[in-house]
Motif scaffolding. Structure first.
Motif, PDB file in Angstrom:
ATOM      1  N   ILE A 231       5.321   7.876   7.043  1.00  0.00           N
ATOM      2  CA  ILE A 231       4.974   6.832   6.069  1.00  0.00           C
ATOM      3  C   ILE A 231       6.170   6.555   5.158  1.00  0.00           C
ATOM      4  N   ALA A 232       6.760   7.628   4.618  1.00  0.00           N
ATOM      5  CA  ALA A 232       7.892   7.456   3.696  1.00  0.00           C
ATOM      6  C   ALA A 232       9.077   6.798   4.391  1.00  0.00           C
ATOM      7  N   GLY A 233       9.368   7.214   5.616  1.00  0.00           N
ATOM      8  CA  GLY A 233      10.502   6.632   6.336  1.00  0.00           C
ATOM      9  C   GLY A 233      10.302   5.160   6.631  1.00  0.00           C
ATOM     10  N   THR A 234       9.089   4.789   7.026  1.00  0.00           N
ATOM     11  CA  THR A 234       8.805   3.384   7.315  1.00  0.00           C
ATOM     12  C   THR A 234       8.904   2.535   6.059  1.00  0.00           C
ATOM     13  N   LEU A 235       8.364   3.035   4.958  1.00  0.00           N
ATOM     14  CA  LEU A 235       8.462   2.295   3.693  1.00  0.00           C
ATOM     15  C   LEU A 235       9.909   2.132   3.254  1.00  0.00           C
ATOM     16  N   SER A 236      10.727   3.153   3.492  1.00  0.00           N
ATOM     17  CA  SER A 236      12.134   3.057   3.093  1.00  0.00           C
ATOM     18  C   SER A 236      12.861   1.993   3.905  1.00  0.00           C
ATOM     19  N   LEU A 237      12.489   1.834   5.182  1.00  0.00           N
ATOM     20  CA  LEU A 237      13.113   0.809   6.016  1.00  0.00           C
ATOM     21  C   LEU A 237      12.671  -0.586   5.608  1.00  0.00           C
ATOM     22  N   ALA A 282       4.696  17.548  18.226  1.00  0.00           N
ATOM     23  CA  ALA A 282       3.781  17.278  17.117  1.00  0.00           C
ATOM     24  C   ALA A 282       4.461  16.445  16.035  1.00  0.00           C
ATOM     25  N   ASN A 283       5.708  16.783  15.733  1.00  0.00           N
ATOM     26  CA  ASN A 283       6.434  16.046  14.696  1.00  0.00           C
ATOM     27  C   ASN A 283       6.779  14.633  15.148  1.00  0.00           C
ATOM     28  N   LEU A 284       7.251  14.500  16.377  1.00  0.00           N
ATOM     29  CA  LEU A 284       7.585  13.166  16.880  1.00  0.00           C
ATOM     30  C   LEU A 284       6.339  12.282  16.943  1.00  0.00           C
ATOM     31  N   GLY A 285       5.244  12.836  17.458  1.00  0.00           N
ATOM     32  CA  GLY A 285       4.007  12.067  17.543  1.00  0.00           C
ATOM     33  C   GLY A 285       3.475  11.672  16.182  1.00  0.00           C
ATOM     34  N   GLY A 286       3.527  12.591  15.223  1.00  0.00           N
ATOM     35  CA  GLY A 286       3.037  12.285  13.877  1.00  0.00           C
ATOM     36  C   GLY A 286       3.820  11.174  13.216  1.00  0.00           C
ATOM     37  N   ILE A 287       5.136  11.182  13.382  1.00  0.00           N
ATOM     38  CA  ILE A 287       5.966  10.141  12.780  1.00  0.00           C
ATOM     39  C   ILE A 287       5.656   8.782  13.394  1.00  0.00           C
ATOM     40  N   VAL A 288       5.507   8.725  14.712  1.00  0.00           N
ATOM     41  CA  VAL A 288       5.214   7.453  15.373  1.00  0.00           C
ATOM     42  C   VAL A 288       3.846   6.912  14.943  1.00  0.00           C
ATOM     43  N   VAL A 289       2.840   7.778  14.909  1.00  0.00           N
ATOM     44  CA  VAL A 289       1.501   7.349  14.503  1.00  0.00           C
ATOM     45  C   VAL A 289       1.525   6.828  13.070  1.00  0.00           C
ATOM     46  N   ALA A 290       2.143   7.583  12.167  1.00  0.00           N
ATOM     47  CA  ALA A 290       2.182   7.173  10.761  1.00  0.00           C
ATOM     48  C   ALA A 290       2.985   5.892  10.573  1.00  0.00           C
ATOM     49  N   GLY A 291       4.120   5.775  11.267  1.00  0.00           N
ATOM     50  CA  GLY A 291       4.933   4.574  11.148  1.00  0.00           C
ATOM     51  C   GLY A 291       4.205   3.333  11.640  1.00  0.00           C
ATOM     52  N   THR A 292       3.506   3.457  12.756  1.00  0.00           N
ATOM     53  CA  THR A 292       2.773   2.324  13.310  1.00  0.00           C
ATOM     54  C   THR A 292       1.645   1.896  12.383  1.00  0.00           C
ATOM     55  N   LEU A 293       0.873   2.861  11.886  1.00  0.00           N
ATOM     56  CA  LEU A 293      -0.227   2.531  10.982  1.00  0.00           C
ATOM     57  C   LEU A 293       0.280   1.939   9.662  1.00  0.00           C
ATOM     58  N   THR A 294       1.406   2.441   9.184  1.00  0.00           N
ATOM     59  CA  THR A 294       1.978   1.909   7.945  1.00  0.00           C
ATOM     60  C   THR A 294       2.390   0.451   8.108  1.00  0.00           C
ATOM     61  N   LEU A 295       3.047   0.123   9.215  1.00  0.00           N
ATOM     62  CA  LEU A 295       3.453  -1.258   9.462  1.00  0.00           C
ATOM     63  C   LEU A 295       2.245  -2.180   9.626  1.00  0.00           C
TER      64      LEU A 295
END
Length: 319
Positions: A231-237, A282-295
């Motif tokens: 979530i934080a990474g996507t918002l920063s982008l 687990a980490n890669l999957g979590g980041i992708v899921v959170a990034g997609t939902l955030t967008l």
């Protein structure tokens, strides 16, 4: 605000200028007739509030200006102008909440390229992390996390899923999978070389590691941290606050997990190999899921803001 520089065929300049003048949040429109040489045409300049930028760029692309000319956008750090202040007030929504989808696509496309430089950064980060896990040194682990470039392809996958761009999904997956595979193979070779020089040994793998043992013991907290980091990474982008990406990079155990898996495999400690691999996934999957939902949430909320905005000058859609 954003500064737009357009190269427009001379016979379409008036059409483009009318579009700019109708767009809420646009100001400082200037036309330099015949100034462009390659491609030939007129140079059209304007400033636009960030919250109106995505709609305007989309309207220009629909008119084919990117095919017959060019569209260049850049962020403005400082603008001292009453007209600019009025344009930002007139534009609906808040600039910090606006997502420039064209800019996001371009950034993630560039960061998701499987290149020699990308693999080199990822391999060096993984080797640094290997030193960290063997020495049980948390400082080296943090440094390796900051060096790793893997967030680019992860953001590329999220962006491509939201925008339904299968080519970008494939490109990002190749950069992610191919990059980690190459980095882990090189790190296994690095581990063998360090063992040859007597700097690594099997006892360092099996020893108690209170500072780095978590790397190969995945749990639900690992996934939760990956979600928050995504979530934080996507918002920063999307908000152009790239400084936050450093914090994101040192929050998730991706590069250290890959390093521990490679080192453990080289010493035939398959329990740690599987545990580290599970941590990595687990980490890669979590980041992708959170990034997609955030967008997706940003897209929905921004559309709702636009609908609630008071009526003003007609925007690009009126054209």
């Amino acid at each position: 605000m954003l500064h737009l520089r357009l190269i427009v065929p001379s016979d379409r300049t008036e059409e483009v200028v009318r579009l700019l003048e109708r767009t809420v949040g646009t100001t400082h429109v200037a036309v330099l007739a015949g100034a462009a040489r390659s491609p030939a045409g007129d140079l059209v300049l304007c400033d636009v509030a960030r919250e109106a930028g995505d709609e305007l760029i989309g309207a220009l692309r629909k008119k084919g200006i990117d095919d017959c000319g060019s569209i260049t956008a850049e962020n403005i750090d400082l603008t001292l102008s009453k007209h600019a202040d009025e344009a930002e007030r007139a534009a609906p929504g808040e600039g910090a909440d606006a997502v420039l989808w064209e800019e996001l696509s371009e950034v993630t496309h560039e960061e998701s390229t499987f290149s020699a430089t990308y693999v080199a950064f990822l391999a060096v980060a993984t080797m640094l992390a290997a030193c960290g896990v063997m020495l049980d040194n948390a400082i080296l682990i943090v440094g390796a996390m900051a060096v790793g470039p893997e967030f680019g392809p992860l953001a590329g996958i999220s962006t491509a899923l939201v925008q339904r761009a299968p080519r970008l999904v494939a490109r990002s997956l190749w950069a992610l999978i191919g990059g980690f595979a190459a980095a882990m193979v090189l790190t296994a070779g690095f581990s063998w070389l360090m063992d040859l020089f007597g700097l690594f040994d099997a006892e360092m793998v099996t020893a108690d590691r209170p500072n780095t043992g978590f790397i190969w013991h995945p749990d639900w907290m690992s996934f939760v941290v990956a979600l928050l980091a995504g979530i934080a990474g996507t918002l920063s982008l999307t908000s152009a606050k790239s400084g936050a990406l450093i914090g994101v990079a040192i929050s998730v155990t991706t590069v250290p997990a890959a390093a521990n898996a490679a080192v453990a495999f080289s010493y035939q400690d398959f329990q740690q190999t599987w545990g580290s691999s599970a941590q990595l996934l687990a980490n890669l999957g979590g980041i992708v899921v959170a990034g997609t939902l955030t967008l997706l949430l940003q897209r929905v909320l921004w559309a709702a803001q636009r609908r609630r905005a008071p009526a003003g000058r007609p925007g690009p859609s009126a054209g």
